[in-house]
Write an enzyme that holds these catalytic residues in place. Structure first.
Site, PDB file in Angstrom:
ATOM      1  N   SER A  94     100.009  37.731 -24.760  1.00 37.08           N
ATOM      2  CA  SER A  94      99.335  37.577 -26.054  1.00 37.08           C
ATOM      3  C   SER A  94      98.493  38.809 -26.347  1.00 37.08           C
ATOM      4  O   SER A  94      98.343  39.710 -25.518  1.00 37.08           O
ATOM      5  CB  SER A  94      98.437  36.331 -26.038  1.00 37.08           C
ATOM      6  OG  SER A  94      97.277  36.570 -25.248  1.00 37.08           O
ATOM      7  N   SER A 140      95.188  38.873 -26.896  1.00 34.51           N
ATOM      8  CA  SER A 140      93.760  38.622 -26.712  1.00 34.51           C
ATOM      9  C   SER A 140      93.029  39.756 -26.007  1.00 34.51           C
ATOM     10  O   SER A 140      91.813  39.859 -26.074  1.00 34.51           O
ATOM     11  CB  SER A 140      93.546  37.324 -25.930  1.00 34.51           C
ATOM     12  OG  SER A 140      93.938  37.471 -24.570  1.00 34.51           O
ATOM     13  N   LYS A 195      91.375  38.045 -18.797  1.00 36.46           N
ATOM     14  CA  LYS A 195      90.260  38.346 -19.695  1.00 36.46           C
ATOM     15  C   LYS A 195      89.345  39.363 -19.007  1.00 36.46           C
ATOM     16  O   LYS A 195      89.552  39.721 -17.852  1.00 36.46           O
ATOM     17  CB  LYS A 195      89.444  37.082 -20.019  1.00 36.46           C
ATOM     18  CG  LYS A 195      90.226  35.920 -20.586  1.00 36.46           C
ATOM     19  CD  LYS A 195      90.719  36.167 -22.002  1.00 36.46           C
ATOM     20  CE  LYS A 195      91.529  34.977 -22.526  1.00 36.46           C
ATOM     21  NZ  LYS A 195      92.115  35.243 -23.855  1.00 36.46           N
ATOM     22  N   SER A 225      90.399  35.717 -29.577  1.00 37.77           N
ATOM     23  CA  SER A 225      90.644  35.405 -28.171  1.00 37.77           C
ATOM     24  C   SER A 225      90.110  34.021 -27.840  1.00 37.77           C
ATOM     25  O   SER A 225      88.943  33.710 -28.118  1.00 37.77           O
ATOM     26  CB  SER A 225      89.963  36.452 -27.274  1.00 37.77           C
ATOM     27  OG  SER A 225      89.992  36.065 -25.922  1.00 37.77           O
TER      28      SER A 225
END
Length: 274
Positions: free
Chosen positions: A89, A91, A146, A233
């Site tokens: 993705s 994010s 992350k 996100s």
């Protein structure tokens, strides 16, 4: 439907290992005796596969145990040294792009038992600013990536696109106002250089949209994470903190980019992850 590849690999390791041990105890001594009683010329004429089938060794035993060594090597490397992941993705834009293939250091945060993820040998602690891979707390068979923003005990605030940790505003400098839009439903973005715990990296902010503002206190044994694509996100602001036992490792290198099956893989963005 998702598959826990780590669990599948662990099961394959155990199954092939059992067959390897069974063959080693039951059939290997018999084959050794048969080969010892054969003439040198006859023994040298037998191929490796034919030697494995001596002493009436069942074919399925030979087949299954033959995969043990290669699975053991892959399992050991992925569990204790380095593990590959693909970014699914946006994010973590602009740091990591959709289709990036990355490597994750598996011993930075302690050697951990496969599947259970229990630390058996402590090494270093996660640091603010690290790009981390972890098991998604709400669905542990999924891996998320992350940036680590808050350590245990930290006070984290995100308001008006300003990130604050323990009362100190995280510095960021505007690099560019981009006319591009990340997808049809988003505003164009601004590109910033951010310094988080001494780690300089780039982040995106949308022009107007700011999701889920608030303040959070990170509990002991947990971490607060955010995507570098700050306003697009799903991270700790939405689903909470990451327990230490969910941490898998630190992402440190992009080795390939391949976003579409029919496209040509690219190596132009290879490099260390900041």
């Amino acid at each position: 439907m998702s598959f826990d590849f780590e669990l599948i690999l662990a099961i394959a390791f155990l199954v092939t290992g059992v067959f390897w041990v069974y063959d080693r105890i039951v059939y290997f001594p018999k084959r050794k005796r048969v080969l010892a009683n054969m003439a040198t010329e006859a023994r040298s004429a037998l191929g490796k596969e034919a030697q494995q089938r001596l002493a009436e060794t069942p074919k399925f035993v030979v087949e299954v145990k033959s995969y043990f060594v290669i699975i053991a090597i892959i399992f050991g490397l992925r569990s204790f040294v380095v593990e590959p992941f693909q970014i699914p993705s946006g994010s973590m834009l602009p740091t990591l792009k959709i289709g990036d293939f990355i490597l994750v250091n598996k011993f930075d945060y302690g050697l951990r038992l496969p599947v259970l993820n229990t630390t058996i040998i402590p090494t270093t602690e996660p640091k603010r600013g690290d790009v981390v891979v972890f098991k998604y707390p709400l669905k542990p068979d999924l891996n998320y990536i992350k940036r680590l923003v808050g350590l245990p005990g930290d006070q984290v605030s995100y308001r008006n696109k300003i990130l604050t940790v323990n009362g100190q505003q995280v510095s960021k400098d505007l690099l560019a106002k981009l006319s591009i839009s990340l997808n049809p439903n988003q505003e164009p973005v601004e590109l910033f250089s951010e310094n988080l715990g001494g780690v300089e990296h780039e982040v995106y902010n949308s022009y107007r949209f700011t999701p889920h503002e608030g303040e959070w206190t990170v509990p002991e044994g947990h971490y607060f994470v955010m995507g570098d694509n700050r306003d697009n996100s799903a991270d700790s602001r939405f689903w909470g903190f990451v327990p230490d036992e969910n941490m898998k490792g630190r992402a440190f290198y992009v080795w390939l980019h391949w976003d579409e099956f029919f496209s040509i893989p690219s190596f132009k963005n290879n490099g260390l992850i900041e």
